[in-house]
Motif scaffolding. Structure first.
Motif, PDB file in Angstrom:
ATOM      1  N   ALA A   1       0.619  -1.382   0.000  1.00 48.66           N
ATOM      2  CA  ALA A   1       0.053   0.231  -0.629  1.00 48.66           C
ATOM      3  C   ALA A   1       1.311   1.002  -0.120  1.00 48.66           C
ATOM      4  CB  ALA A   1      -0.748   0.002   1.166  1.00 48.66           C
ATOM      5  N   PRO A   2       0.063   2.300  -0.727  1.00 44.86           N
ATOM      6  CA  PRO A   2       1.103   3.258  -0.567  1.00 44.86           C
ATOM      7  C   PRO A   2       1.232   4.211   1.276  1.00 44.86           C
ATOM      8  CG  PRO A   2      -1.050   3.686  -1.537  1.00 44.86           C
ATOM      9  CD  PRO A   2      -0.449   2.602  -0.981  1.00 44.86           C
ATOM     10  N   ILE A   3       2.771   4.713   0.939  1.00 45.45           N
ATOM     11  CA  ILE A   3       2.901   5.625   1.724  1.00 45.45           C
ATOM     12  C   ILE A   3       2.237   7.302   1.547  1.00 45.45           C
ATOM     13  CG2 ILE A   3       4.950   6.947   2.915  1.00 45.45           C
ATOM     14  CD1 ILE A   3       6.699   4.920   2.303  1.00 45.45           C
ATOM     15  N   VAL A   4       1.138   7.425   3.052  1.00 42.12           N
ATOM     16  CA  VAL A   4       0.602   8.629   2.387  1.00 42.12           C
ATOM     17  C   VAL A   4       1.400  10.011   3.037  1.00 42.12           C
ATOM     18  CG1 VAL A   4      -1.228   9.887   2.763  1.00 42.12           C
ATOM     19  CG2 VAL A   4      -1.719   7.545   1.705  1.00 42.12           C
ATOM     20  N   HIS A   5       1.494  11.244   2.399  1.00 45.08           N
ATOM     21  CA  HIS A   5       2.148  12.692   3.023  1.00 45.08           C
ATOM     22  C   HIS A   5       1.213  13.147   3.498  1.00 45.08           C
ATOM     23  CE1 HIS A   5       6.446  11.170   2.235  1.00 45.08           C
ATOM     24  NE2 HIS A   5       5.854  11.002   0.867  1.00 45.08           N
ATOM     25  N   VAL A   6       0.840  13.826   4.256  1.00 47.72           N
ATOM     26  CA  VAL A   6      -0.519  14.614   4.862  1.00 47.72           C
ATOM     27  C   VAL A   6       0.765  16.125   5.035  1.00 47.72           C
ATOM     28  CG1 VAL A   6      -2.523  15.568   6.009  1.00 47.72           C
ATOM     29  CG2 VAL A   6      -2.088  13.047   6.064  1.00 47.72           C
TER      30      VAL A   6
ATOM     31  N   GLU B   1       6.233   3.725  -2.920  1.00 47.79           N
ATOM     32  CA  GLU B   1       4.601   4.400  -3.437  1.00 47.79           C
ATOM     33  C   GLU B   1       4.926   4.638  -2.678  1.00 47.79           C
ATOM     34  OE1 GLU B   1       3.146   3.488  -6.778  1.00 47.79           O
ATOM     35  OE2 GLU B   1       4.728   1.662  -7.404  1.00 47.79           O
ATOM     36  N   GLN B   2       4.099   5.987  -2.709  1.00 44.84           N
ATOM     37  CA  GLN B   2       3.744   6.941  -2.167  1.00 44.84           C
ATOM     38  C   GLN B   2       2.490   7.959  -2.624  1.00 44.84           C
ATOM     39  OE1 GLN B   2       7.457   9.495  -0.582  1.00 44.84           O
ATOM     40  NE2 GLN B   2       8.372   8.825  -2.445  1.00 44.84           N
ATOM     41  N   ALA B   3       2.338   8.611  -1.977  1.00 40.91           N
ATOM     42  CA  ALA B   3       0.592  10.001  -2.216  1.00 40.91           C
ATOM     43  C   ALA B   3       1.109  11.013  -1.805  1.00 40.91           C
ATOM     44  CB  ALA B   3      -0.967   9.205  -2.250  1.00 40.91           C
ATOM     45  N   VAL B   4       0.606  12.214  -1.545  1.00 37.83           N
ATOM     46  CA  VAL B   4       0.136  13.426  -1.308  1.00 37.83           C
ATOM     47  C   VAL B   4      -1.166  14.105  -1.254  1.00 37.83           C
ATOM     48  CG1 VAL B   4       1.145  15.230  -0.604  1.00 37.83           C
ATOM     49  CG2 VAL B   4       2.126  13.786  -2.094  1.00 37.83           C
ATOM     50  N   ILE B   5      -1.200  13.719   0.342  1.00 36.65           N
ATOM     51  CA  ILE B   5      -2.972  14.567   0.500  1.00 36.65           C
ATOM     52  C   ILE B   5      -2.950  15.876   0.658  1.00 36.65           C
ATOM     53  CG2 ILE B   5      -4.713  14.401   2.228  1.00 36.65           C
ATOM     54  CD1 ILE B   5      -4.351  11.402   2.048  1.00 36.65           C
ATOM     55  N   HIS B   6      -3.045  16.668   0.226  1.00 36.78           N
ATOM     56  CA  HIS B   6      -3.056  18.248   0.825  1.00 36.78           C
ATOM     57  C   HIS B   6      -4.054  17.639   1.195  1.00 36.78           C
ATOM     58  CE1 HIS B   6      -2.394  23.138   0.953  1.00 36.78           C
ATOM     59  NE2 HIS B   6      -1.426  22.698   0.043  1.00 36.78           N
ATOM     60  N   THR B   7      -4.129  18.682   2.715  1.00 36.84           N
ATOM     61  CA  THR B   7      -5.196  19.509   3.241  1.00 36.84           C
ATOM     62  C   THR B   7      -6.006  20.659   2.868  1.00 36.84           C
ATOM     63  OG1 THR B   7      -4.764  20.290   5.527  1.00 36.84           O
ATOM     64  CG2 THR B   7      -4.576  18.479   5.218  1.00 36.84           C
ATOM     65  N   GLY B   8      -5.487  21.455   2.146  1.00 37.42           N
ATOM     66  CA  GLY B   8      -5.812  23.070   2.181  1.00 37.42           C
ATOM     67  C   GLY B   8      -5.657  23.881   2.682  1.00 37.42           C
ATOM     68  N   GLN B   9      -4.806  23.489   4.389  1.00 36.27           N
ATOM     69  CA  GLN B   9      -5.180  24.499   5.470  1.00 36.27           C
ATOM     70  C   GLN B   9      -4.565  25.582   4.846  1.00 36.27           C
ATOM     71  OE1 GLN B   9      -3.243  22.924   8.836  1.00 36.27           O
ATOM     72  NE2 GLN B   9      -2.660  25.469   9.710  1.00 36.27           N
ATOM     73  N   HIS B  10      -3.508  26.221   3.626  1.00 36.56           N
ATOM     74  CA  HIS B  10      -3.210  26.989   3.437  1.00 36.56           C
ATOM     75  C   HIS B  10      -3.567  26.776   1.760  1.00 36.56           C
ATOM     76  CE1 HIS B  10       0.238  28.476   6.328  1.00 36.56           C
ATOM     77  NE2 HIS B  10      -0.711  28.452   7.217  1.00 36.56           N
ATOM     78  N   TYR B  11      -3.487  28.398   1.043  1.00 32.52           N
ATOM     79  CA  TYR B  11      -4.552  27.903   0.089  1.00 32.52           C
ATOM     80  C   TYR B  11      -4.477  28.992  -0.455  1.00 32.52           C
ATOM     81  CZ  TYR B  11      -7.456  30.774   2.820  1.00 32.52           C
ATOM     82  OH  TYR B  11      -7.408  32.023   4.273  1.00 32.52           O
ATOM     83  N   ASP B  12      -3.515  30.041   0.151  1.00 30.03           N
ATOM     84  CA  ASP B  12      -3.246  30.921  -1.053  1.00 30.03           C
ATOM     85  C   ASP B  12      -1.669  30.595  -2.155  1.00 30.03           C
ATOM     86  OD1 ASP B  12      -4.782  32.735  -0.006  1.00 30.03           O
ATOM     87  OD2 ASP B  12      -3.420  34.273   0.954  1.00 30.03           O
ATOM     88  N   GLU B  13      -1.634  30.953  -3.176  1.00 29.69           N
ATOM     89  CA  GLU B  13      -0.649  30.892  -4.190  1.00 29.69           C
ATOM     90  C   GLU B  13       0.376  30.778  -3.414  1.00 29.69           C
ATOM     91  OE1 GLU B  13       1.721  32.820  -5.966  1.00 29.69           O
ATOM     92  OE2 GLU B  13       2.117  30.672  -7.448  1.00 29.69           O
ATOM     93  N   ARG B  14       0.860  31.794  -2.911  1.00 30.08           N
ATOM     94  CA  ARG B  14       2.200  32.550  -2.460  1.00 30.08           C
ATOM     95  C   ARG B  14       2.703  31.596  -0.682  1.00 30.08           C
ATOM     96  NH1 ARG B  14       0.480  38.211  -3.537  1.00 30.08           N
ATOM     97  NH2 ARG B  14       1.973  39.212  -5.547  1.00 30.08           N
TER      98      ARG B  14
ATOM     99  N   ALA C   1       0.144   2.077   4.077  1.00 28.71           N
ATOM    100  CA  ALA C   1       0.821   1.831   4.685  1.00 28.71           C
ATOM    101  C   ALA C   1       0.773   2.029   6.493  1.00 28.71           C
ATOM    102  CB  ALA C   1       2.326   0.652   3.819  1.00 28.71           C
ATOM    103  N   LEU C   2       1.008   2.658   5.671  1.00 29.97           N
ATOM    104  CA  LEU C   2       1.984   4.538   6.574  1.00 29.97           C
ATOM    105  C   LEU C   2       1.365   6.254   6.469  1.00 29.97           C
ATOM    106  CD1 LEU C   2       4.548   4.052   9.399  1.00 29.97           C
ATOM    107  CD2 LEU C   2       5.689   5.839   7.352  1.00 29.97           C
ATOM    108  N   VAL C   3       1.166   6.814   7.624  1.00 26.92           N
ATOM    109  CA  VAL C   3       1.311   7.874   7.167  1.00 26.92           C
ATOM    110  C   VAL C   3       1.894   9.017   7.387  1.00 26.92           C
ATOM    111  CG1 VAL C   3      -0.451  10.433   7.847  1.00 26.92           C
ATOM    112  CG2 VAL C   3      -2.026   7.797   6.851  1.00 26.92           C
ATOM    113  N   ILE C   4       2.805   9.719   7.437  1.00 27.24           N
ATOM    114  CA  ILE C   4       3.670  10.634   7.379  1.00 27.24           C
ATOM    115  C   ILE C   4       3.348  11.623   7.717  1.00 27.24           C
ATOM    116  CG2 ILE C   4       6.014  11.532   7.008  1.00 27.24           C
ATOM    117  CD1 ILE C   4       6.479   9.356   5.275  1.00 27.24           C
ATOM    118  N   VAL C   5       3.401  12.620   8.680  1.00 29.90           N
ATOM    119  CA  VAL C   5       2.384  13.919   8.715  1.00 29.90           C
ATOM    120  C   VAL C   5       4.068  14.803   9.809  1.00 29.90           C
ATOM    121  CG1 VAL C   5       0.209  13.302   9.773  1.00 29.90           C
ATOM    122  CG2 VAL C   5       1.735  13.768  11.399  1.00 29.90           C
TER     123      VAL C   5
END
Ligand code: UD1
Length: 366
Positions: A9-14, A37-50, A96-100
């Motif tokens: 299963a992928p390692i997921v980065h939050v 194998e990796q996936a990235v979840i962006h929570t959108g806590q920060h959202y401005d382009e800059r 498989a694992l979540v990295i925070v």
């Protein structure tokens, strides 16, 4: 069996907020090199382009697989949205694992959801403590470390803090500082002259960043801070890229009403560190900047009563100051000139990412 076959299963980065992106880049790179194998979840806590997109582009981060778009809100509202969105994602992806990373609201939310789903959590930047529970980050750090199967520690005293809180010793790993990996990897790109020219900055300046709730959320405190920042601007030009938090209060208190104050929009990573590198001194309440100035040898005055990063004082250029101590502190720093960066914190050597990948791959293999 090679390592790629072990990780089914992928390692997921939050990732959620600006400092997360800087810490994740070397970890994602090292895990990629290890064949994970990796996936990235962006929570959108920060959202401005800059505040977000520019970091993904500059640091070569992969496009997030999903952006939850949680946005801003009170702690309860934001954390609740994070919990709901992350539970759906973790349930469908079965990582498989979540990295925070670090200590932001996205960090604690991801750790909590993963722990309840019995998914192991790896916490990058574990073990830091300010011992100040009035800071939301301190609450986030403590809980995240309790929930993490792997506590990946940037600074030796963190190991002791985890032991004091009953974290079993086999969970804690001193790996060094991935934020410094990113700094050292990009050292050739920090062109202070170009940033000076682009933003019309003088040769000699003090750079300031201020966004802690304790400094900017109350209008009276923000006004007192502005008076002291004007005192700094009496000594040298003051360049201040303004974080959206506190912008209104600082401007309402007249931050811009001084000829030597240069207010900028938030900068991307490369321009920001280039500006830090060229500064005569830095005034901040940021966490990461205490570390970056330590490696760059730029005197740092941290406007806080405490720090979770005391190693930047003992092995670096950092000094804690009250509002009243700020102007004398800057005066002294300007008189003393650049600080020797000879004594570096252990393992802040540009290789934390590979060490973290090694610990994670070993853990998944077991
Ligand atoms: C968060 C972290 C803090 C970290 C900082 C780095 C928490 C509790 N705090 O603080 O530890 O040092 O990120 O930047 O997670 N806003 C925008 N655009 C954005 C993001 C925020 O306008 O892209 C504004 C909104 O008004 C928002 C406010 O900034 O309400 C605060 O944002 P938030 O994510 O709640 O916390 P930060 O102060 O950024």
């Amino acid at each position: 069996m090679n390592r790629r076959e072990i990780v089914l299963a992928p390692i997921v980065h939050v990732l959620g907020a600006r400092p997360n992106f800087v810490k994740a880049a070397p970890v994602i790179g090292a895990l990629r090199a290890a064949g994970a194998e990796q996936a990235v979840i962006h929570t959108g806590q920060h959202y401005d382009e800059r505040m977000s997109e520019v970091f993904f582009t500059e640091l070569g981060l992969p496009e997030p697989d999903v952006n939850l778009g949680v946005g801003s809100g009170g702690h309860a509202e934001q954390t609740a949205a994070l919990l709901v969105g992350l539970e759906k994602e973790f349930t469908s992806r079965s990582p498989a694992l979540v990295i925070v990373y670090g200590d932001v609201n996205s960090t604690i939310a991801a750790a909590l959801v993963a722990a309840k789903l019995r998914i192991p959590v790896a916490h990058v930047e574990a073990g830091l403590r300010s011992f100040d529970m009035s800071m939301p980050e301190e609450v986030n750090r403590r809980i995240t470390d309790q929930l993490s199967a792997l506590c990946l520690v940037t600074s030796p005293e963190g190991i002791g803090h985890l032991a004091d809180e009953g974290v079993p010793v086999h969970r804690a790993h001193l790996v060094g500082n991935p934020m410094i990996d990113t700094l050292l990897a990009n050292l050739g790109s920090f062109d202070t002259g170009r940033v000076r020219e682009a933003h019309g900055l003088p040769e000699r300046y003090v750079l300031a960043t201020m966004h802690r709730p304790a400094n900017v959320d109350e209008p009276e405190t923000a006004a007192a801070l502005v008076r002291h920042l004007h005192g700094v601007a009496d000594l040298a030009d003051l360049v201040i890229p303004v974080h959206p938090r506190g912008r209104a209060n600082l401007l309402a208190a007249g931050l811009a009403d001084h000829d030597a104050v240069h207010i900028l929009e938030p900068l991307g990573y490369i321009d920001f560190i280039a500006a830090v590198r060229g500064a005569a001194a830095v005034v901040t309440d940021s966490g990461g900047l205490q570390e970056e100035t330590t490696i760059l040898g730029v005197p740092c005055l941290t406007v806080r009563p405490n720090t979770e990063r005391p190693i930047t004082i003992t092995h670096g250029t950092n000094r804690l100051v009250s509002f009243e101590e700020l102007v004398p502190g800057v005066r002294k720093a300007l008189e003393s000139g650049p600080v020797s960066a000879d004594r570096k914190p252990p393992l802040w050597d540009g290789h934390a990412g590979p060490r973290i990948a090694e610990v994670i791959m070993r853990c998944l293999g077991e």
